[in-house]
Scaffold this motif. Structure first.
Motif, short mmCIF file in Angstrom:
data_model
loop_
_atom_site.label_atom_id
_atom_site.label_comp_id
_atom_site.label_asym_id
_atom_site.label_seq_id
_atom_site.Cartn_x
_atom_site.Cartn_y
_atom_site.Cartn_z
N UNK A 125 -46.51 -4.24 -2.40
CA UNK A 125 -47.05 -3.09 -1.66
C UNK A 125 -46.08 -1.90 -1.68
N UNK A 126 -44.79 -2.17 -1.81
CA UNK A 126 -43.80 -1.10 -1.85
C UNK A 126 -43.59 -0.58 -3.26
N UNK A 127 -43.64 -1.46 -4.26
CA UNK A 127 -43.26 -1.10 -5.61
C UNK A 127 -44.33 -0.55 -6.51
N UNK A 128 -45.59 -0.86 -6.24
CA UNK A 128 -46.65 -0.42 -7.14
C UNK A 128 -47.87 0.03 -6.36
N UNK A 129 -48.70 0.82 -7.03
CA UNK A 129 -50.03 1.13 -6.52
C UNK A 129 -50.98 1.12 -7.71
N UNK A 130 -52.25 0.89 -7.44
CA UNK A 130 -53.25 0.81 -8.50
C UNK A 130 -53.93 2.15 -8.67
N UNK A 131 -54.04 2.58 -9.93
CA UNK A 131 -54.74 3.80 -10.26
C UNK A 131 -55.67 3.49 -11.43
N UNK A 132 -56.96 3.51 -11.19
CA UNK A 132 -57.97 3.20 -12.20
C UNK A 132 -57.74 1.82 -12.81
N UNK A 133 -57.36 0.86 -11.97
CA UNK A 133 -57.16 -0.51 -12.43
C UNK A 133 -55.82 -0.77 -13.09
N UNK A 134 -54.92 0.19 -13.09
CA UNK A 134 -53.61 0.04 -13.73
C UNK A 134 -52.54 0.09 -12.64
N UNK A 135 -51.61 -0.87 -12.69
CA UNK A 135 -50.49 -0.84 -11.76
C UNK A 135 -49.48 0.20 -12.21
N UNK A 136 -49.14 1.10 -11.29
CA UNK A 136 -48.20 2.19 -11.57
C UNK A 136 -47.05 2.09 -10.58
N UNK A 137 -45.82 2.39 -11.05
CA UNK A 137 -44.66 2.36 -10.17
C UNK A 137 -44.87 3.36 -9.03
#
Length: 179
Positions: A125-137
């Motif tokens: 939850x701290x290191x990544x977020x999802x954008x259009x199904x892709x994990x982004x830093x």
């Protein structure tokens, strides 16, 4: 340390100059002071560039001692938390200090020519977020990676007539993020 940089500098200089300060603690405080005082542009001559912490080392220091200094800088930054009396207002952001406590940061020497900083045990939850199904830093993880790369680069040199002292990279688990 206090949030006011002048107070932080004063306290670090007092620690450095105190006769009962141990040599390891004095060296670490000096490196922290150098980080505060650096102006984001390295010391240069006509052909060479030196990182902000380059002068803290002997000319022929090995990578093991450089890695140890980097570990000390990271450890000192991570364990220090401003007290309630020191934080009178807005606390400055320090990505290394503000990272979650369960994150592991390891500094290793590989192949006798590179220093690798590996960040592991990152809370999703701290290191990544999802954008259009892709994990982004996340921006926080990116800031941590950039600050660690800056610390490592501070001990290096480069130039047209010399090669780098070492190769440095920062990894997030198994992926190299900064080379």
């Amino acid at each position: 340390m206090a949030t006011d940089p002048a107070v932080r500098v004063s306290r670090l200089r007092t620690l450095i100059d105190h006769p009962r300060t141990g040599s390891s603690e004095r060296d670490t405080a000096q490196r922290m002071l150098n980080r505060i005082l650096r102006t984001s542009r390295p010391i240069t001559d006509t052909h060479r560039q030196y990182g902000s912490s380059h002068g803290r080392l002997g000319r022929h220091s090995g990578l093991d001692s450089i890695a140890e200094m980097i570990r000390d800088d990271i450890t000192m930054t991570r364990i220090y938390r401003p007290s309630a009396t020191e934080s009178s207002g807005i606390t400055p952001v320090d990505p290394v200090r503000d990272a979650p406590k369960n994150i592991r940061i390891e500094v290793e020497v590989h192949h006798g020519c590179e220093i690798v900083v590996t960040i592991s045990c990152i809370p999703p939850a701290w290191g990544w977020f999802r954008d259009s199904g892709i994990d982004i830093y996340s921006p926080a993880l990116r800031a941590l990676v950039d600050e660690l790369a800056s610390i490592v680069a501070g001990f290096d040199h480069s130039g047209g007539d010399i090669t780098n002292r070492f190769f440095g990279r920062v990894r997030v688990e198994d992926t190299t993020v900064v080379w």
